[in-house]
Design a protein around this motif. Structure first.
Motif, mmCIF file in Angstrom:
data_model
loop_
_atom_site.group_PDB
_atom_site.id
_atom_site.type_symbol
_atom_site.label_atom_id
_atom_site.label_comp_id
_atom_site.label_asym_id
_atom_site.label_seq_id
_atom_site.Cartn_x
_atom_site.Cartn_y
_atom_site.Cartn_z
ATOM 1 N N SER A 43 0.831 -1.165 0.151
ATOM 2 C CA SER A 43 -0.146 0.084 0.069
ATOM 3 C C SER A 43 0.923 1.183 -0.014
ATOM 4 O O SER A 43 2.019 1.221 0.380
ATOM 5 C CB SER A 43 -0.759 -0.107 1.099
ATOM 6 O OG SER A 43 -0.106 -0.065 2.371
ATOM 7 N N VAL A 44 0.240 2.445 -0.589
ATOM 8 C CA VAL A 44 0.817 3.636 -0.173
ATOM 9 C C VAL A 44 0.760 3.940 1.356
ATOM 10 O O VAL A 44 -0.384 3.821 1.974
ATOM 11 C CB VAL A 44 0.015 4.769 -0.854
ATOM 12 C CG1 VAL A 44 0.484 6.290 -0.481
ATOM 13 C CG2 VAL A 44 0.349 4.544 -2.348
ATOM 14 N N LYS A 49 4.973 7.470 -0.893
ATOM 15 C CA LYS A 49 6.023 6.461 0.004
ATOM 16 C C LYS A 49 5.076 5.167 0.117
ATOM 17 O O LYS A 49 3.806 4.913 0.443
ATOM 18 C CB LYS A 49 6.156 6.958 1.170
ATOM 19 C CG LYS A 49 7.406 6.028 1.997
ATOM 20 C CD LYS A 49 8.249 6.658 2.946
ATOM 21 C CE LYS A 49 9.555 5.762 3.380
ATOM 22 N NZ LYS A 49 10.387 5.652 2.245
ATOM 23 N N PHE A 50 5.542 4.091 -0.068
ATOM 24 C CA PHE A 50 5.106 2.626 -0.005
ATOM 25 C C PHE A 50 5.505 1.815 0.990
ATOM 26 O O PHE A 50 6.688 1.984 1.340
ATOM 27 C CB PHE A 50 5.174 1.997 -1.521
ATOM 28 C CG PHE A 50 4.945 2.967 -2.758
ATOM 29 C CD1 PHE A 50 3.716 2.652 -3.297
ATOM 30 C CD2 PHE A 50 5.783 3.768 -3.333
ATOM 31 C CE1 PHE A 50 3.101 3.421 -4.295
ATOM 32 C CE2 PHE A 50 5.252 4.601 -4.299
ATOM 33 C CZ PHE A 50 4.131 4.402 -4.871
ATOM 34 N N SER A 51 4.776 0.871 1.129
ATOM 35 C CA SER A 51 5.247 -0.234 2.169
ATOM 36 C C SER A 51 6.341 -1.106 1.515
ATOM 37 O O SER A 51 6.934 -1.857 2.530
ATOM 38 C CB SER A 51 3.840 -1.128 2.575
ATOM 39 O OG SER A 51 3.558 -1.916 1.349
ATOM 40 N N ASP A 52 6.421 -1.326 0.244
ATOM 41 C CA ASP A 52 7.609 -2.148 -0.129
ATOM 42 C C ASP A 52 8.081 -1.451 -1.395
ATOM 43 O O ASP A 52 7.607 -0.781 -2.018
ATOM 44 C CB ASP A 52 6.800 -3.489 -0.860
ATOM 45 C CG ASP A 52 6.454 -4.168 0.572
ATOM 46 O OD1 ASP A 52 6.890 -4.735 1.062
ATOM 47 O OD2 ASP A 52 5.228 -3.992 0.970
ATOM 48 N N PRO A 53 9.539 -1.799 -1.775
ATOM 49 C CA PRO A 53 9.964 -0.937 -2.814
ATOM 50 C C PRO A 53 9.407 -1.413 -4.294
ATOM 51 O O PRO A 53 8.824 -2.500 -4.577
ATOM 52 C CB PRO A 53 11.511 -1.555 -3.034
ATOM 53 C CG PRO A 53 11.544 -2.174 -1.748
ATOM 54 C CD PRO A 53 10.326 -2.510 -1.017
ATOM 55 N N ASN A 67 -4.753 1.571 -6.386
ATOM 56 C CA ASN A 67 -4.959 2.950 -6.062
ATOM 57 C C ASN A 67 -5.151 3.212 -4.679
ATOM 58 O O ASN A 67 -5.881 2.711 -3.918
ATOM 59 C CB ASN A 67 -6.224 3.078 -6.929
ATOM 60 C CG ASN A 67 -6.559 4.478 -7.258
ATOM 61 O OD1 ASN A 67 -5.482 5.400 -7.172
ATOM 62 N ND2 ASN A 67 -7.688 4.771 -7.405
ATOM 63 N N PRO A 68 -4.605 4.203 -4.098
ATOM 64 C CA PRO A 68 -4.780 4.754 -2.834
ATOM 65 C C PRO A 68 -5.998 5.131 -2.488
ATOM 66 O O PRO A 68 -6.702 5.917 -3.202
ATOM 67 C CB PRO A 68 -3.523 5.636 -2.721
ATOM 68 C CG PRO A 68 -3.320 6.404 -3.826
ATOM 69 C CD PRO A 68 -3.500 5.068 -4.714
ATOM 70 N N PRO A 84 -3.780 7.204 7.066
ATOM 71 C CA PRO A 84 -4.899 7.051 6.569
ATOM 72 C C PRO A 84 -5.044 5.952 5.457
ATOM 73 O O PRO A 84 -6.189 5.775 4.735
ATOM 74 C CB PRO A 84 -5.169 8.381 6.064
ATOM 75 C CG PRO A 84 -3.753 8.886 5.941
ATOM 76 C CD PRO A 84 -2.845 8.027 6.839
ATOM 77 N N TYR A 85 -3.971 5.540 5.067
ATOM 78 C CA TYR A 85 -4.112 4.587 3.700
ATOM 79 C C TYR A 85 -3.887 3.091 3.757
ATOM 80 O O TYR A 85 -4.320 2.437 3.224
ATOM 81 C CB TYR A 85 -2.859 4.817 3.009
ATOM 82 C CG TYR A 85 -2.786 6.368 2.406
ATOM 83 C CD1 TYR A 85 -3.624 6.749 1.500
ATOM 84 C CD2 TYR A 85 -1.912 7.068 3.017
ATOM 85 C CE1 TYR A 85 -3.599 7.983 0.983
ATOM 86 C CE2 TYR A 85 -1.894 8.405 2.431
ATOM 87 C CZ TYR A 85 -2.694 9.079 1.348
ATOM 88 O OH TYR A 85 -2.801 10.288 0.962
ATOM 89 N N THR A 86 -3.787 2.657 5.262
ATOM 90 C CA THR A 86 -3.815 1.235 5.501
ATOM 91 C C THR A 86 -3.757 0.935 7.059
ATOM 92 O O THR A 86 -3.787 2.099 7.725
ATOM 93 C CB THR A 86 -2.418 0.752 5.265
ATOM 94 O OG1 THR A 86 -2.257 -0.648 5.433
ATOM 95 C CG2 THR A 86 -1.260 1.558 5.939
#
Length: 464
Positions: A9-10, A31-35, A99-100, A373-375
Motif C-alpha cells: 500500500s501507499v 511512499k510505499f510499504s515495499d520497494p 490505487n490509494p 489513513p491509507y492502511t
C-alpha cells in the motif's frame, strides 16, 4: 521461502489527501510499504485536473520505497488535482500497490487543491467569489479537534485588507463570561492565526502553564473583516468550541539533524530524505532574482509538547505543540544574481553573504500525530501534520532587507516512526518568500527530526 503475495500500500503522500493551499510548484511524493519494481510508472499513474492530464517525470527514491513525480510545468492556481493509479504498481516480492484510498473520504486516489495567486488580481487571488473561511484548524467535528493548548489558524477565500484593524475589523477569543482571552493575532494575505496566551508572564507563552480551561466554553469571533479584493465586502462569523484536556503532557527535545552540509560536506554526499531524496533539513531557494541557491543547512532543537497518549483512542489524532519563540538556524548563503554572478558588498569589497539565517516561530506551532489513513497495517508509520507561523531574518543587513519577512500557515506533512527508542520524523513542507516585492521564491524543505524516548532519556525536557 515463499514470496510475499499480500498486497502492499501507499503509506504517505505529499500533498496529503484533501490538503488545501498547496504551492503550484510542489512535487508529488508517494511512499510505499515495499520497494517499487515497476517500469511503467508514467503509464500507470495519472495526475489530472479539470483541464485533463498533467505531464510529469517519475523518480524512485530510497531504494524504490518512495516515488517523486515532478510536474513538467507548475500546477495552476485555484485548481483541484487528483493522483490515481490506473493499474496497480508492481513491487518487490510480487506485491501490487493498488490505487490509494484514504479514510478521509470515499473518493479513490489522492486529491488536493492549489493555493490562490499572490497576484492582486481578484480573479486569481480569490479562491471563491464569496468571502468566507475555506479552512480552519482546529475545527469542531474534524480530524483535528480543539485542545486546551491549540493555536487557531484560518484560511480565507480572499486576501484580507492589511488595514483591517483600522477599518473596524476584530478577531478575538472570548471565554464563557464573554471576557476577552489574551492572544497573539497574526494576519497576512488570506491567513489568520490566533494564539492564546493566558499566563501573566508572557515569557511563558507556549509553556505547560499556558492552557485554556478544558471543558469550558469559548468562542472565536471575527467581526467586520474587510476583503482586500472586493471593496465593501465584510466577513463576520463566530465559532464555539469546548477545548479538550491534553494533560498530563510530556515534552520531548527534537533535534534537526545536520545532513553534513553544515560541516562542509557537498550536497552530493549529504544525508538525504527517505521521502523526496533532498538533503535533510537543507534549504534551497528557487527564484529568478537569485537563481537556485546552494543548500543552507538548518539545525537546532525544538521542544515538542505531546498530549497524554492514554487519554486518546487509537484512531484519534494525538495533538502536540512547539512553543512560540522556538528558533532554527540556517548556515550562510552566497548572494548571487541569477545564481551565477556574485553580489559584492560595498563596505568590504567581498562577495556578499546572508550570514546566519534565523527562523523564529511567531506563534505556537500546532501539530497532530494521526493513524495512517491509507492502511490498517499496525506497522505503518503514523502521519505527522504540523502548522507554523515563522519569521525569517538574515544576519547581514543588505540580504536581510530582501529576505526578512513573516510567513504564515507553513504546513508540514510527514511520517513518524520509533526505532531503537528514537522517535524519527520525516516531513515535507514548502515556503514561498517574497523577494524585494518582485517575485515569490519557493523552497521545498525535507525536515528530519530525532528525539530520544528510551528510559535513559529526559522525557520532560522543557526548560520551564
Amino acid at each position: 521461502m515463499n514470496p510475499k503475495t499480500s498486497p502492499g500500500s501507499v503509506i504517505y503522500s505529499y500533498p496529503a489527501d484533501g490538503q488545501q493551499g498547496v504551492s503550484p510548484k510542489a512535487d508529488i511524493v508517494l511512499k510505499f510499504s515495499d520497494p517499487i519494481t515497476d517500469d511503467d510508472i508514467a503509464v500507470k499513474i495519472s495526475v489530472t485536473n479539470s483541464q485533463g492530464p498533467v505531464g510529469y517525470s517519475p523518480e524512485l527514491i530510497d531504494g524504490g520505497r518512495s516515488l517523486k513525480l515532478t510536474p513538467n510545468a507548475p500546477f495552476a492556481v485555484n485548481s483541484s488535482y487528483s493522483v490515481e493509479f490506473k493499474e496497480g504498481l508492481l513491487a518487490e516480492g510480487g506485491r501490487v500497490m493498488e490505487n490509494p484510498n484514504s479514510k478521509h473520504d470515499s473518493v479513490p486516489g489522492i486529491q488536493f487543491d492549489t493555493r490562490s495567486s499572490f497576484s492582486g488580481s481578484k480573479g486569481l487571488a480569490n479562491f471563491k467569489e464569496s468571502f468566507e473561511v475555506t479552512n480552519m484548524v482546529p475545527e469542531v467535528g474534524s480530524e483535528f479537534e480543539p485542545m486546551n493548548f491549540s493555536t487557531f489558524r484560518l484560511t480565507m477565500s480572499h486576501p484580507i485588507h492589511p488595514r483591517w484593524q483600522a477599518m473596524g475589523g476584530r478577531i478575538e477569543l472570548v471565554d464563557k463570561d464573554n471576557n476577552a482571552v489574551p492572544a497573539t493575532v497574526l494576519v497576512k494575505g488570506n491567513r489568520i492565526t490566533l494564539d492564546p496566551c493566558v499566563t501573566d508572564d508572557k515569557m511563558l507563552c507556549g509553556s505547560k502553564q499556558d492552557v485554556l480551561n478544558a471543558g469550558e466554553a469559548y468562542r472565536l469571533a471575527i467581526t467586520d473583516l474587510p476583503s482586500l479584493t472586493v471593496k465593501g465586502t465584510l466577513f463576520s462569523e463566530s465559532y464555539d468550541f469546548t477545548p479538550r484536556d491534553t494533560g498530563p503532557t510530556v515534552v520531548l527535545q527534537q533535534t534537526a539533524i545536520d545532513s553534513g552540509i553544515g560541516n562542509g560536506m557537498s550536497e552530493g554526499a549529504a544525508t538525504t530524505s527517505i521521502l523526496n531524496g533532498q538533503a535533510i533539513n537543507g534549504v534551497k531557494l528557487n527564484s529568478v532574482l537569485l537563481g537556485t541557491t546552494a543548500a543552507s543547512q538548518q539545525t537546532g532543537n525544538l521542544f515538542a509538547e505531546l498530549a497524554y497518549a492514554p487519554g486518546f483512542e487509537a484512531n484519534e489524532a494525538l495533538p502536540l505543540r512547539i512553543a512560540k519563540g522556538s528558533v532554527l538556524n540556517s548556515t550562510s548563503l552566497d548572494v548571487k544574481v541569477g545564481g551565477i554572478v556574485n553580489v559584492i558588498d560595498a563596505a568590504t569589497g567581498q562577495p556578499q553573504t546572508t550570514g546566519n539565517i534565523k527562523v523564529t516561530m511567531l506563534s505556537d506551532a500546532s501539530g497532530y500525530m494521526s493513524p495512517n489513513p491509507y492502511t490498517d497495517d499496525i506497522n505503518a508509520p503514523r502521519q505527522i501534520t504540523l502548522f507554523m507561523d515563522v519569521s525569517m531574518n538574515a544576519e547581514n543587513a543588505q540580504p536581510n532587507a530582501s529576505l526578512s519577512q513573516d510567513l504564515l500557515g507553513v504546513e508540514l506533512r510527514g511520517i513518524a516512526l520509533v526505532r531503537d527508542g528514537v522517535l524519527t520524523i520525516d516531513a515535507i513542507g514548502m515556503v514561498e518568500p517574497n523577494l524585494l516585492g518582485q517575485e515569490h521564491a519557493d523552497s521545498t524543505i525535507a525536515f528530519h527530526l530525532e528525539a530520544d524516548t528510551d528510559i535513559d532519556s529526559v522525557l520532560d525536557a522543557a526548560p520551564w
